[in-house]
Design a protein around this motif. Structure first.
Motif, PDB file in Angstrom:
ATOM      1  N   LEU A 126     -86.384  21.773 -12.378  1.00  0.00           N
ATOM      2  CA  LEU A 126     -87.447  22.535 -11.708  1.00  0.00           C
ATOM      3  C   LEU A 126     -87.352  24.021 -12.076  1.00  0.00           C
ATOM      4  N   THR A 127     -86.132  24.534 -12.183  1.00  0.00           N
ATOM      5  CA  THR A 127     -85.945  25.938 -12.550  1.00  0.00           C
ATOM      6  C   THR A 127     -86.485  26.168 -13.969  1.00  0.00           C
ATOM      7  N   ALA A 128     -86.137  25.245 -14.889  1.00  0.00           N
ATOM      8  CA  ALA A 128     -86.613  25.385 -16.276  1.00  0.00           C
ATOM      9  C   ALA A 128     -88.141  25.326 -16.314  1.00  0.00           C
ATOM     10  N   GLN A 129     -88.722  24.474 -15.518  1.00  0.00           N
ATOM     11  CA  GLN A 129     -90.201  24.368 -15.485  1.00  0.00           C
ATOM     12  C   GLN A 129     -90.820  25.657 -14.961  1.00  0.00           C
ATOM     13  N   PRO A 172     -95.420  14.658 -13.132  1.00  0.00           N
ATOM     14  CA  PRO A 172     -94.729  13.692 -14.008  1.00  0.00           C
ATOM     15  C   PRO A 172     -93.300  14.156 -14.280  1.00  0.00           C
ATOM     16  N   CYS A 173     -92.352  13.222 -14.290  1.00  0.00           N
ATOM     17  CA  CYS A 173     -90.943  13.657 -14.390  1.00  0.00           C
ATOM     18  C   CYS A 173     -90.091  12.739 -15.256  1.00  0.00           C
ATOM     19  N   ARG A 174     -90.678  12.111 -16.267  1.00  0.00           N
ATOM     20  CA  ARG A 174     -89.901  11.192 -17.104  1.00  0.00           C
ATOM     21  C   ARG A 174     -88.728  11.896 -17.789  1.00  0.00           C
ATOM     22  N   ASP A 175     -88.892  13.225 -18.065  1.00  0.00           N
ATOM     23  CA  ASP A 175     -87.826  13.984 -18.740  1.00  0.00           C
ATOM     24  C   ASP A 175     -86.516  13.973 -17.954  1.00  0.00           C
ATOM     25  N   LEU A 176     -86.626  13.704 -16.661  1.00  0.00           N
ATOM     26  CA  LEU A 176     -85.411  13.725 -15.842  1.00  0.00           C
ATOM     27  C   LEU A 176     -84.390  12.674 -16.282  1.00  0.00           C
ATOM     28  N   MET A 177     -84.872  11.584 -16.885  1.00  0.00           N
ATOM     29  CA  MET A 177     -83.930  10.530 -17.307  1.00  0.00           C
ATOM     30  C   MET A 177     -82.972  11.069 -18.375  1.00  0.00           C
ATOM     31  N   ARG A 178     -83.556  11.858 -19.315  1.00  0.00           N
ATOM     32  CA  ARG A 178     -82.771  12.412 -20.416  1.00  0.00           C
ATOM     33  C   ARG A 178     -81.780  13.467 -19.904  1.00  0.00           C
ATOM     34  N   LEU A 179     -82.279  14.294 -18.977  1.00  0.00           N
ATOM     35  CA  LEU A 179     -81.426  15.347 -18.423  1.00  0.00           C
ATOM     36  C   LEU A 179     -80.293  14.735 -17.589  1.00  0.00           C
ATOM     37  N   ALA A 180     -80.632  13.701 -16.809  1.00  0.00           N
ATOM     38  CA  ALA A 180     -79.608  13.036 -15.986  1.00  0.00           C
ATOM     39  C   ALA A 180     -78.514  12.441 -16.883  1.00  0.00           C
ATOM     40  N   LEU A 181     -78.945  11.885 -18.029  1.00  0.00           N
ATOM     41  CA  LEU A 181     -77.982  11.309 -18.972  1.00  0.00           C
ATOM     42  C   LEU A 181     -76.952  12.361 -19.389  1.00  0.00           C
ATOM     43  N   LYS A 182     -77.440  13.578 -19.644  1.00  0.00           N
ATOM     44  CA  LYS A 182     -76.518  14.663 -20.042  1.00  0.00           C
ATOM     45  C   LYS A 182     -75.530  14.977 -18.933  1.00  0.00           C
ATOM     46  N   HIS A 183     -75.933  14.687 -17.692  1.00  0.00           N
ATOM     47  CA  HIS A 183     -75.043  14.934 -16.551  1.00  0.00           C
ATOM     48  C   HIS A 183     -74.274  13.684 -16.148  1.00  0.00           C
ATOM     49  N   GLY A 184     -74.267  12.671 -17.014  1.00  0.00           N
ATOM     50  CA  GLY A 184     -73.480  11.459 -16.734  1.00  0.00           C
ATOM     51  C   GLY A 184     -74.060  10.603 -15.622  1.00  0.00           C
ATOM     52  N   LEU A 241     -77.264   7.743 -14.750  1.00  0.00           N
ATOM     53  CA  LEU A 241     -78.366   6.916 -15.262  1.00  0.00           C
ATOM     54  C   LEU A 241     -79.357   6.657 -14.142  1.00  0.00           C
ATOM     55  N   ILE A 242     -80.593   7.094 -14.361  1.00  0.00           N
ATOM     56  CA  ILE A 242     -81.663   6.862 -13.379  1.00  0.00           C
ATOM     57  C   ILE A 242     -82.869   6.284 -14.119  1.00  0.00           C
ATOM     58  N   ASN A 243     -83.832   5.840 -13.351  1.00  0.00           N
ATOM     59  CA  ASN A 243     -85.072   5.356 -13.948  1.00  0.00           C
ATOM     60  C   ASN A 243     -86.221   6.161 -13.354  1.00  0.00           C
ATOM     61  N   VAL A 244     -87.245   6.409 -14.172  1.00  0.00           N
ATOM     62  CA  VAL A 244     -88.471   7.022 -13.644  1.00  0.00           C
ATOM     63  C   VAL A 244     -89.593   6.028 -13.896  1.00  0.00           C
ATOM     64  N   THR A 245     -90.361   5.739 -12.852  1.00  0.00           N
ATOM     65  CA  THR A 245     -91.451   4.792 -13.003  1.00  0.00           C
ATOM     66  C   THR A 245     -92.735   5.406 -12.465  1.00  0.00           C
ATOM     67  N   ALA A 246     -93.866   4.841 -12.851  1.00  0.00           N
ATOM     68  CA  ALA A 246     -95.174   5.341 -12.408  1.00  0.00           C
ATOM     69  C   ALA A 246     -95.280   6.861 -12.611  1.00  0.00           C
ATOM     70  N   ASP A 247     -94.670   7.363 -13.683  1.00  0.00           N
ATOM     71  CA  ASP A 247     -94.721   8.768 -14.102  1.00  0.00           C
ATOM     72  C   ASP A 247     -94.020   9.755 -13.180  1.00  0.00           C
TER      73      ASP A 247
END
Ligand SMILES: Cc1ncc(COP(=O)(O)O)c(C=O)c1O
Length: 398
Positions: free
Chosen positions: A388-391, A337-349, A351-357
């Motif tokens: 991935l490094t943080a995980q 599951p990778c929904r957190d990537l949306m928030r992290l991407a936002l910090k990097h300017g 905008l992405i979407n994550v669907t189906a987890d």
């Protein structure tokens, strides 16, 4: 404290303006938009053709009523039919509303066959909307839970499996239609094998059924053809679309031809706002711009280039299990599951979407240039690697 229904879980940002493929917050920070309003903003933001259509129409008239002729609705319907081979159009205000119209037509079609309790074949993991009937047709228990009893008109089979559809038809004499997304968007950009839609068309012809295509997400050029079925040179009986149809002004359309004609008569269906001058003028501007600026073919080419660049950039990452797409509809599937990537991407300017987890979904506007496309790849690469490094660090310290 927000007084909006808590039905969404928004990211901590609010945008005040947009330009091209970029959105700006109130501090003028800019974000590259690879999510495109979830397949709506195909021309990006502030496109002059859309701005001109909306401003000029707003100065004249934006709503009358379906009690009167609406010239822009007539013109948009005529252009859509010319470009698709369909014959008539009903305009509503959303994808779900277009799909409801399609379902109501399937009921009328059943009456002509003397079927009292008609069934429609739908697909596992399908998404058709959030109204009661469309969520019942969708193949995702999460959006159904709590809303039972569901509409009991659907027989579900696996996606991309023609034999399963044929078997369901054999087993159920009350089937009147086959309903499918040419690419499943919400369930993770799932692309069927070439020939799938043609095989369904053939089955529908053999058994006198409606072939109903939900192109709410795939429609309006995103896959490199105006509608995804056009890659297979077939024609559905019913076609629904919405999202990019007016570039962000609410609109949905249900197009029909063949067996679906002559079922509706005055008074049987309607929508107060449906087809109003503002939305249909915007739809015409959208369609004209897509065609005149060659943006549909561009979506195909730009998407292929972006897909290839993503595959190269992520070839060393074992956490990525698949990268797939058609035109500017791209899914990057992870093994977790990778929904957190949306928030992290936002910090990097970005905008992405994550669907189906587990699937990063990219739906950028068709007007992105090569530099922006490369920037999507570079920023996404930084974001995924950092995450991935943080995980990995968390799992080592645990
Ligand atoms: C394939 C498909 N059908 C229907 C819908 C519902 O559209 P709306 O949200 O405009 O009602 C969506 C929305 O994501 C969709 O992707």
């Amino acid at each position: 404290m927000s007084q909006l229904w808590p039905s969404y879980n928004p990211l901590p940002v609010s945008f005040v303006r947009g330009e091209g493929a970029w959105l700006f917050d109130k501090d003028d920070n800019r974000y590259l938009d690879a999510a495109g309003g979830i397949a709506v903003n195909a021309l990006g933001y502030s496109h002059p053709a859309l701005v001109q259509a909306l401003v000029s129409q707003a100065q004249l008239l934006w709503h009358t009523s379906n009690m009167y002729h609406i010239d822009h609705a007539e013109a948009l319907a005529s252009r859509l039919c010319e470009l698709t081979g369909m014959a008539q159009v009903f305009f509503g205000n959303s994808g779900a509303e277009a799909n409801e119209a399609a379902l109501k037509l399937s009921r009328l079609f059943a009456r002509t066959k003397g079927i009292a309790e008609p069934k429609i074949i739908v697909m596992e993991r399908a998404f058709h909307g959030r109204t009661l009937a469309t969520l019942s047709a969708s193949g995702n228990p999460k959006i159904q839970q709590g809303f039972e009893p569901l509409v009991d008109s659907f027989i579900r089979v696996p996606y991309n499996d023609v034999t399963a559809v044929a078997n369901a038809i054999q087993a159920n004499p009350d089937v009147v239609g086959i309903w499918v997304e040419p690419i499943q968007g919400e369930s993770g950009v799932r692309i069927p094998a070439p020939g799938y839609l043609s095989a369904l068309r053939k089955l529908a012809n053999q058994h006198q059924l409606l072939l109903m295509l939900d192109e709410v997400q795939t429609g309006m050029g995103r896959t490199g053809q105006l509608f995804a079925y056009q890659h297979e040179h077939i024609l559905p009986d019913i076609l629904t679309t919405a999202k990019a149809l007016a570039g962000g002004v609410p609109i949905g359309a249900c197009l029909i031809q063949g067996k679906a004609l002559d079922l509706i008569h005055p008074g049987m269906h309607g929508s107060t706002f449906g087809g109003n001058p503002l939305a249909t003028h915007a739809g015409l501007a959208m369609l004209t711009t897509l065609v005149n600026e060659n943006l549909i073919a561009d979506a195909g080419k730009k998407g292929a280039a972006l897909l290839a660049d993503l595959k190269t950039a992520f070839s060393d990452l074992s956490a990525i299990v698949d990268i797939r797409g058609m035109g500017l509809m791209i899914g990057i599937e992870l093994d977790r599951p990778c929904r957190d990537l949306m928030r992290l991407a936002l910090k990097h300017g970005l905008l992405i979407n994550v669907t189906a987890d587990k699937v990063i979904r990219l739906l950028p506007p068709f007007i992105i240039n090569e530099i922006e496309s490369q920037l999507i790849v570079n920023r996404l690469s930084v974001v995924i690697r950092e995450w991935l490094t943080a995980q990995a660090e968390v799992s080592t310290s645990a």
